[in-house]
Write a protein that holds these residues in place. Structure first.
Motif, mmCIF file in Angstrom:
data_model
loop_
_atom_site.group_PDB
_atom_site.id
_atom_site.type_symbol
_atom_site.label_atom_id
_atom_site.label_comp_id
_atom_site.label_asym_id
_atom_site.label_seq_id
_atom_site.Cartn_x
_atom_site.Cartn_y
_atom_site.Cartn_z
ATOM 1 N N ILE A 93 0.828 -1.205 0.000
ATOM 2 C CA ILE A 93 0.000 0.000 0.000
ATOM 3 C C ILE A 93 0.865 1.259 0.000
ATOM 4 C CG2 ILE A 93 -1.800 1.262 1.235
ATOM 5 C CD1 ILE A 93 -2.685 -1.439 0.025
ATOM 6 N N SER A 94 0.442 2.240 -0.781
ATOM 7 C CA SER A 94 1.045 3.573 -0.749
ATOM 8 C C SER A 94 -0.073 4.587 -0.915
ATOM 9 C CB SER A 94 2.089 3.732 -1.867
ATOM 10 O OG SER A 94 1.461 3.649 -3.138
ATOM 11 N N GLN A 95 0.243 5.854 -0.720
ATOM 12 C CA GLN A 95 -0.738 6.893 -1.019
ATOM 13 C C GLN A 95 -0.874 6.975 -2.527
ATOM 14 O OE1 GLN A 95 -2.347 8.617 1.432
ATOM 15 N NE2 GLN A 95 -3.661 9.688 -0.030
ATOM 16 N N LEU A 96 -2.085 6.845 -3.023
ATOM 17 C CA LEU A 96 -2.325 6.897 -4.463
ATOM 18 C C LEU A 96 -2.738 8.298 -4.898
ATOM 19 C CD1 LEU A 96 -4.430 3.627 -5.001
ATOM 20 C CD2 LEU A 96 -1.949 3.914 -5.158
ATOM 21 N N CYS A 97 -2.281 8.699 -6.058
ATOM 22 C CA CYS A 97 -2.839 9.890 -6.697
ATOM 23 C C CYS A 97 -4.303 9.614 -7.029
ATOM 24 C CB CYS A 97 -2.039 10.225 -7.960
ATOM 25 S SG CYS A 97 -2.864 11.377 -9.077
ATOM 26 N N GLY A 98 -4.571 8.397 -7.523
ATOM 27 C CA GLY A 98 -5.924 7.987 -7.863
ATOM 28 C C GLY A 98 -6.323 8.316 -9.281
ATOM 29 N N ASP A 99 -5.596 9.230 -9.919
ATOM 30 C CA ASP A 99 -5.877 9.607 -11.303
ATOM 31 C C ASP A 99 -4.560 10.014 -11.975
ATOM 32 O OD1 ASP A 99 -7.290 10.101 -13.611
ATOM 33 O OD2 ASP A 99 -8.027 12.074 -12.979
ATOM 34 N N ALA A 100 -3.595 9.102 -11.938
ATOM 35 C CA ALA A 100 -2.224 9.419 -12.344
ATOM 36 C C ALA A 100 -1.998 9.319 -13.852
ATOM 37 C CB ALA A 100 -1.243 8.506 -11.612
ATOM 38 N N HIS A 101 -2.949 9.837 -14.638
ATOM 39 C CA HIS A 101 -2.695 9.842 -16.088
ATOM 40 C C HIS A 101 -1.672 10.920 -16.419
ATOM 41 C CE1 HIS A 101 -5.068 13.475 -16.876
ATOM 42 N NE2 HIS A 101 -6.058 12.971 -16.155
ATOM 43 N N LEU A 102 -1.077 10.819 -17.598
ATOM 44 C CA LEU A 102 0.086 11.647 -17.913
ATOM 45 C C LEU A 102 -0.197 13.144 -17.962
ATOM 46 C CD1 LEU A 102 1.005 11.183 -21.715
ATOM 47 C CD2 LEU A 102 -1.269 10.910 -20.761
ATOM 48 N N SER A 103 -1.445 13.563 -18.098
ATOM 49 C CA SER A 103 -1.746 14.994 -18.096
ATOM 50 C C SER A 103 -1.895 15.558 -16.692
ATOM 51 C CB SER A 103 -3.023 15.278 -18.906
ATOM 52 O OG SER A 103 -2.789 15.055 -20.278
ATOM 53 N N ASN A 104 -1.818 14.701 -15.687
ATOM 54 C CA ASN A 104 -1.871 15.163 -14.306
ATOM 55 C C ASN A 104 -0.478 15.268 -13.688
ATOM 56 O OD1 ASN A 104 -4.560 15.733 -14.047
ATOM 57 N ND2 ASN A 104 -5.127 13.722 -13.244
ATOM 58 N N PHE A 105 0.532 15.428 -14.549
ATOM 59 C CA PHE A 105 1.887 15.771 -14.140
ATOM 60 C C PHE A 105 2.203 17.134 -14.756
ATOM 61 C CE2 PHE A 105 1.706 11.217 -13.963
ATOM 62 C CZ PHE A 105 2.621 10.798 -13.005
ATOM 63 N N GLY A 106 3.076 17.885 -14.098
ATOM 64 C CA GLY A 106 3.443 19.184 -14.650
ATOM 65 C C GLY A 106 4.409 19.909 -13.742
ATOM 66 N N VAL A 107 4.724 21.149 -14.101
ATOM 67 C CA VAL A 107 5.633 21.955 -13.286
ATOM 68 C C VAL A 107 4.841 22.991 -12.499
ATOM 69 C CG1 VAL A 107 7.629 21.637 -14.794
ATOM 70 C CG2 VAL A 107 6.087 23.567 -15.196
ATOM 71 N N PHE A 108 5.376 23.378 -11.359
ATOM 72 C CA PHE A 108 4.796 24.424 -10.530
ATOM 73 C C PHE A 108 5.884 24.938 -9.599
ATOM 74 C CE2 PHE A 108 3.927 20.325 -8.565
ATOM 75 C CZ PHE A 108 4.458 20.491 -7.287
ATOM 76 N N ALA A 109 5.598 26.033 -8.924
ATOM 77 C CA ALA A 109 6.597 26.666 -8.067
ATOM 78 C C ALA A 109 6.616 26.051 -6.675
ATOM 79 C CB ALA A 109 6.324 28.163 -7.964
#
Length: 478
Positions: A93-109
């Motif tokens: 078990i780990s903490q899941l994003c639950g919706d880890a499709h490739l558009s839910n990655f990105g850059v931020f500050a």
């Protein structure tokens, strides 16, 4: 509350657990996926999800999902959650994003104002089997690659790369100390360095030129992200009227508070009172220093704003706040938090408030999180919200225009990032022992992804038919 008892196993014991899971659930068991005989109607699942959404926005959601099998997949997390419940699980078990499709990655500050690459959507976050996120991510690469017109071999290789990157990164994290894992991150400098190394390794003028072009586009995207702050948002989303800024009306995407009474049956004064009550409750969920900072700002305007694909129809707002003067703006995004789609099939969250579930899951998985991340209960029963900055140097890849080389590089970044998030919240030693050193897991998950992409195509066709026959209403181009 009873004190939590934490067992501290040795490295050898943790590795042994992973190997035992491998015996119980072989990595090859993820191959040959077929939908369950009693698989629910995917359209019925979407209709069920739509019942609690803003009804005037449901057709907009359908219109966005109608664009392609890839955009349909982005909005179909509930459908995939129902499918994943019947798939093999190692029991790690780990903490899941639950919706880890490739558009839910990105850059931020980061709070230090450095750009980081990470997961950026946690609406469905929940503890669960680590394979769920890996399969959601890998299948998204298969579907995106097909959508971009890649060959069968190119699609296979891109997907395999994403899974291999996850496995190899987890093996690295299994060798690291806990603090080193916690502080691990993928920075802007590391991204650029990796792109430059990839370009230098290419042989032939044509390949080197293409790789350099990819690097140039990446740098342009990063530079654009640096410029996306509250002051930039002010120029795009607000207008100066009678000496005061207010949010520009752009229905149905943006509806300012002055027009909200018609939608929610409240007077203007009631809307303003509600906003201030919500802001006070939200501030109470922040650390003292951040609450002090937020108290320097006053609310100027608020609006409903449509976001994303899967989130369309859930309540989402933006709030314009002002600090020392009009050139010191702060935009906050306020999103509705509902129950995770994974809670239909996994143990319920320990947090009774879905907004807190989202915030705490995000803090657990991200290398660094927004300083203004917090939550509140909505004014109506069973409505919950979470708050964060809007456009805080955020940037995302335009997946739909990526060529095989670019998507392969992106697959490496996403695979590493997901592994880091799971290593923070789960047991990297046990997971790495389960995954093993060979490519068997990579091949098995890639096989699953290809089969699931086929099913997604069928579900998309059923979806388009439901729109065509009038079962579902869709508004495109919004």
């Amino acid at each position: 509350m009873a004190e939590k008892i934490v067992k501290h196993l040795s490295v050898e014991e943790r590795a042994s657990q992973g190997k035992e899971c491998r015996q119980k659930t072989p990595v090859s068991s993820h191959t040959d996926w077929v939908p369950a005989a009693d698989r629910p109607d995917p359209i019925a699942l979407l209709e069920e999800q739509n019942q609690t959404r803003e009804q005037d926005l449901v057709p907009v959601r359908h219109g966005r999902m109608l664009a392609s099998p890839f955009t349909f997949y982005r909005g179909a997390a509930k459908i995939m959650a129902a499918d994943l419940k019947d798939t093999p699980r190692a029991g790690l078990i780990s903490q899941l994003c639950g919706d880890a499709h490739l558009s839910n990655f990105g850059v931020f500050a980061s709070p230090e104002r450095n750009l980081l690459f990470d997961l950026n959507d946690f609406d469905e976050t929940l503890p669960g089997p680590f394979e769920y996120d890996v399969k959601r991510m890998s299948a998204s690469f298969t579907i995106a690659a097909r959508n971009n017109g890649f060959s069968k071999d190119e699609t296979h290789d891109v997907t395999l790369t994403a899974v291999r990157a996850y496995r190899e990164a987890m093996a690295q994290f299994a060798q690291m100390g806990d603090l080193d894992i916690w502080y691990a991150r993928l920075s802007e400098e590391q991204l650029v360095e990796a792109i430059d190394l990839a370009a230098a390794s290419q042989k032939g003028k044509a390949l080197k030129k293409a790789a350099k072009g990819m690097g140039k586009k990446a740098r342009q995207g990063l530079a654009k992200a640096h410029a996306r702050d509250s002051l930039h948002a002010l120029s795009k989303l607000a207008e100066l009227v009678d000496g005061r800024y207010r949010i520009v009306s752009q229905p149905p995407i943006v509806i300012p508070a002055r027009d909200l009474p018609a939608s929610y049956g409240m007077s203007g004064d009631e809307v303003q009172h509600l906003i201030r009550e919500q802001l006070r409750s939200y501030r109470a969920t922040l650390q003292d220093d951040r609450r002090h900072l937020l108290e320097q700002f006053e609310v100027i305007d608020i609006a409903r704003k449509v976001v994303g694909v899967g989130s369309v129809g859930t309540r989402a707002f933006i709030a314009l706040l002002q600090g020392r003067d009009q050139q010191d703006p702060l935009f906050l995004q306020v999103k509705e938090a509902t129950g995770s789609v994974l809670e239909d099939h996994l143990p319920k969250s320990k947090f009774r408030q879905p907004g807190e579930r989202v915030v705490q899951g995000q803090r657990m998985m991200q290398a660094a999180s927004d300083i203004f991340l917090g939550w509140t209960k909505g004014a109506q029963d069973n409505r919950y919200l979470y708050w964060r900055q809007l456009r805080d140097m955020k940037g995302s890849a335009v997946v739909e225009v990526m060529k095989p080389r670019g998507l392969t590089f992106y697959a490496n970044a996403c695979g590493w990032t997901l592994a880091r998030a799971h290593a923070r919240s789960g047991d990297p030693i046990a997971i790495a022992a389960y995954l093993g050193k060979s490519t068997k897991f990579d091949v098995s998950i890639t096989d699953f992804s290809e089969r699931y992409a086929d099913q997604n195509d069928k579900d998309y066709q059923a979806f388009t038919e439901a729109v065509r026959t009038g079962r579902l209403e869709a508004v495109e181009g919004v």
